[in-house]
Design a protein around this motif. Structure first.
Motif, PDB file in Angstrom:
ATOM      1  N   ASP A  59       5.263   1.986  17.522  1.00  0.00           N
ATOM      2  CA  ASP A  59       5.025   0.548  17.718  1.00  0.00           C
ATOM      3  C   ASP A  59       5.739  -0.290  16.656  1.00  0.00           C
ATOM      4  N   GLY A  60       6.426   0.375  15.731  1.00  0.00           N
ATOM      5  CA  GLY A  60       7.111  -0.342  14.671  1.00  0.00           C
ATOM      6  C   GLY A  60       6.232  -0.653  13.478  1.00  0.00           C
ATOM      7  N   ASP A  61       5.036  -0.036  13.411  1.00  0.00           N
ATOM      8  CA  ASP A  61       4.106  -0.290  12.315  1.00  0.00           C
ATOM      9  C   ASP A  61       4.259   0.761  11.224  1.00  0.00           C
ATOM     10  N   LEU A  62       4.069   0.359   9.996  1.00  0.00           N
ATOM     11  CA  LEU A  62       4.080   1.271   8.858  1.00  0.00           C
ATOM     12  C   LEU A  62       2.730   1.991   8.833  1.00  0.00           C
ATOM     13  N   VAL A  63       2.745   3.333   8.820  1.00  0.00           N
ATOM     14  CA  VAL A  63       1.512   4.125   8.886  1.00  0.00           C
ATOM     15  C   VAL A  63       1.618   5.363   7.992  1.00  0.00           C
ATOM     16  N   THR A  64       0.473   5.982   7.741  1.00  0.00           N
ATOM     17  CA  THR A  64       0.466   7.265   7.044  1.00  0.00           C
ATOM     18  C   THR A  64       0.955   8.338   8.016  1.00  0.00           C
ATOM     19  N   PRO A  65       1.562   9.407   7.518  1.00  0.00           N
ATOM     20  CA  PRO A  65       2.000  10.480   8.416  1.00  0.00           C
ATOM     21  C   PRO A  65       0.819  11.313   8.906  1.00  0.00           C
ATOM     22  N   LEU A  66       1.017  11.987  10.028  1.00  0.00           N
ATOM     23  CA  LEU A  66       0.009  12.877  10.595  1.00  0.00           C
ATOM     24  C   LEU A  66       0.438  14.330  10.411  1.00  0.00           C
ATOM     25  N   ILE A  67      -0.538  15.203  10.271  1.00  0.00           N
ATOM     26  CA  ILE A  67      -0.282  16.641  10.217  1.00  0.00           C
ATOM     27  C   ILE A  67      -0.224  17.152  11.652  1.00  0.00           C
ATOM     28  N   ASP A  68       0.956  17.602  12.080  1.00  0.00           N
ATOM     29  CA  ASP A  68       1.145  18.137  13.436  1.00  0.00           C
ATOM     30  C   ASP A  68       0.600  17.197  14.520  1.00  0.00           C
ATOM     31  N   GLY A  69       0.766  15.888  14.328  1.00  0.00           N
ATOM     32  CA  GLY A  69       0.315  14.918  15.325  1.00  0.00           C
ATOM     33  C   GLY A  69      -1.190  14.779  15.421  1.00  0.00           C
ATOM     34  N   LYS A  70      -1.929  15.287  14.431  1.00  0.00           N
ATOM     35  CA  LYS A  70      -3.395  15.229  14.468  1.00  0.00           C
ATOM     36  C   LYS A  70      -3.922  14.380  13.324  1.00  0.00           C
ATOM     37  N   GLU A  71      -4.537  15.017  12.320  1.00  0.00           N
ATOM     38  CA  GLU A  71      -5.185  14.237  11.268  1.00  0.00           C
ATOM     39  C   GLU A  71      -4.186  13.595  10.313  1.00  0.00           C
TER      40      GLU A  71
ATOM     41  N   PRO B 293      -6.375   2.700   2.249  1.00  0.00           N
ATOM     42  CA  PRO B 293      -5.729   1.585   2.952  1.00  0.00           C
ATOM     43  C   PRO B 293      -6.778   0.602   3.494  1.00  0.00           C
ATOM     44  N   ILE B 294      -6.468  -0.665   3.407  1.00  0.00           N
ATOM     45  CA  ILE B 294      -7.417  -1.691   3.861  1.00  0.00           C
ATOM     46  C   ILE B 294      -7.715  -1.541   5.350  1.00  0.00           C
ATOM     47  N   SER B 295      -6.776  -1.034   6.133  1.00  0.00           N
ATOM     48  CA  SER B 295      -7.032  -0.840   7.571  1.00  0.00           C
ATOM     49  C   SER B 295      -8.147   0.170   7.785  1.00  0.00           C
ATOM     50  N   CYS B 296      -8.226   1.194   6.931  1.00  0.00           N
ATOM     51  CA  CYS B 296      -9.305   2.185   7.028  1.00  0.00           C
ATOM     52  C   CYS B 296     -10.617   1.592   6.526  1.00  0.00           C
ATOM     53  N   HIS B 297     -10.551   0.869   5.422  1.00  0.00           N
ATOM     54  CA  HIS B 297     -11.746   0.275   4.824  1.00  0.00           C
ATOM     55  C   HIS B 297     -12.371  -0.752   5.767  1.00  0.00           C
ATOM     56  N   LEU B 298     -11.555  -1.479   6.510  1.00  0.00           N
ATOM     57  CA  LEU B 298     -12.050  -2.515   7.422  1.00  0.00           C
ATOM     58  C   LEU B 298     -12.491  -1.988   8.790  1.00  0.00           C
ATOM     59  N   TYR B 299     -12.193  -0.728   9.099  1.00  0.00           N
ATOM     60  CA  TYR B 299     -12.502  -0.250  10.446  1.00  0.00           C
ATOM     61  C   TYR B 299     -14.009  -0.303  10.717  1.00  0.00           C
ATOM     62  N   PRO B 300     -14.466  -0.825  11.868  1.00  0.00           N
ATOM     63  CA  PRO B 300     -13.822  -1.021  13.162  1.00  0.00           C
ATOM     64  C   PRO B 300     -13.176  -2.393  13.390  1.00  0.00           C
TER      65      PRO B 300
ATOM     66  N   GLU C 251       0.827  -1.204   0.000  1.00  0.00           N
ATOM     67  CA  GLU C 251       0.000   0.000   0.000  1.00  0.00           C
ATOM     68  C   GLU C 251       0.866   1.260   0.000  1.00  0.00           C
ATOM     69  N   ALA C 252       1.963   1.231   0.758  1.00  0.00           N
ATOM     70  CA  ALA C 252       2.873   2.383   0.769  1.00  0.00           C
ATOM     71  C   ALA C 252       3.433   2.620  -0.632  1.00  0.00           C
ATOM     72  N   LEU C 253       3.795   1.550  -1.324  1.00  0.00           N
ATOM     73  CA  LEU C 253       4.294   1.659  -2.697  1.00  0.00           C
ATOM     74  C   LEU C 253       3.211   2.217  -3.619  1.00  0.00           C
ATOM     75  N   THR C 254       1.994   1.730  -3.465  1.00  0.00           N
ATOM     76  CA  THR C 254       0.875   2.220  -4.268  1.00  0.00           C
ATOM     77  C   THR C 254       0.647   3.709  -4.024  1.00  0.00           C
ATOM     78  N   LEU C 255       0.706   4.131  -2.760  1.00  0.00           N
ATOM     79  CA  LEU C 255       0.525   5.556  -2.449  1.00  0.00           C
ATOM     80  C   LEU C 255       1.594   6.408  -3.114  1.00  0.00           C
TER      81      LEU C 255
ATOM     82  N   ALA D  44     -15.481  -4.335   2.241  1.00  0.00           N
ATOM     83  CA  ALA D  44     -14.103  -4.336   2.744  1.00  0.00           C
ATOM     84  C   ALA D  44     -13.623  -5.746   3.048  1.00  0.00           C
ATOM     85  N   ILE D  45     -14.491  -6.548   3.661  1.00  0.00           N
ATOM     86  CA  ILE D  45     -14.123  -7.931   3.995  1.00  0.00           C
ATOM     87  C   ILE D  45     -13.871  -8.731   2.722  1.00  0.00           C
TER      88      ILE D  45
END
Length: 192
Positions: A78-90, A119-126, A44-48, A167-168
C-alpha cells in the motif's frame, strides 16, 4: 457520527465502543496476523535503527534474522512504511511468552532498556489514524481477532478511548484526551 477536535476528525465509535485487550484469550494475535507489519512513521523507523541492538535480546532468532535481511522497516504493497514480517506472518519484533505474542520493543521499554515504548500504531490499536492534507482521521478498527477484547470491554464497561488513554496522550497530548472525555459526556447526555 464524527467529532472534530482541532484538525482531527474522530469517529464517535471510539467513545461508544468498549474494548480491553484480553491476552490470555486472544494470545496476542494482532502481532501475528495481518497482511503487513506495524505501520511506522519515518522517525520511528530511525529510532528502531538506533535501539535495535538493545532490543535484540528480547527478539526471537527468526525476528533478528528477518531484520538483518530486510531492515527494521520496509514499504508494503500500500506504500506504507511498516515493520517486516517473519515469513509473511508475525512482526519481526514479536516475542513469545507462555504462548502469548508480545512486543520485544515494549519488553525492552518495560525493563528500562530503551525509552521508546513501541510504534504508536500498535500503542493506539484499535484506533487507526489516516493523515490527509487538511485533517487527521481517527477511526475505530474492528478486527475479528480482537473479539475477546470487545467482550471484556463490554463486561467491564471500558470505552475504547479510556482503554487507550496513555496512547492517546502520547500521540496527541493531555488536552486532546480531555476534549475526548468532554465529547463522551456530551454524547452520553444526547443518548439518555
Amino acid at each position: 457520527m464524527m467529532i472534530e477536535i482541532d484538525n482531527k476528525v474522530v469517529s464517535s465509535e471510539i467513545l461508544e465502543q468498549r474494548f480491553c485487550c484480553n491476552l490470555p484469550r486472544c494470545l496476542g494475535k494482532c502481532c501475528v496476523h495481518g497482511d503487513s507489519g506495524a505501520p511506522l512513521t519515518p522517525n520511528e523507523a530511525l529510532t528502531l535503527e538506533q535501539i535495535l541492538e538493545k532490543v535484540k535480546p528480547y527478539m526471537t532468532p527468526q525476528g533478528i534474522a528477518t531484520v538483518q535481511e530486510q531492515g527494521v522497516a520496509l514499504t508494503d504493497s500500500d506504500g506504507d512504511l511498516v515493520t517486516p514480517l517473519i515469513d509473511g506472518k508475525e512482526c519481526a519484533f514479536t516475542a513469545f511468552e507462555n504462548g502469548i505474542a508480545t512486543c520485544a520493543i515494549e519488553k525492552a521499554w518495560n525493563n528500562g532498556i530503551v525509552d521508546f515504548r513501541k510504534p504508536i500504531s500498535c500503542h493506539l490499536y484499535p484506533i487507526r489514524v489516516k493523515e490527509y492534507s487538511t485533517f487527521t482521521a481517527i477511526n475505530y478498527h474492528q478486527w475479528d481477532v480482537c473479539a475477546p477484547a470487545r467482550e471484556l470491554g463490554e463486561q467491564i464497561d471500558l470505552p475504547v478511548y479510556r482503554f487507550l488513554k496513555d496512547a492517546i496522550i502520547r500521540a496527541y497530548g493531555k488536552e486532546f484526551y480531555d476534549q475526548l472525555e468532554d465529547a463522551a459526556k456530551l454524547l452520553s447526555l444526547r443518548t439518555e
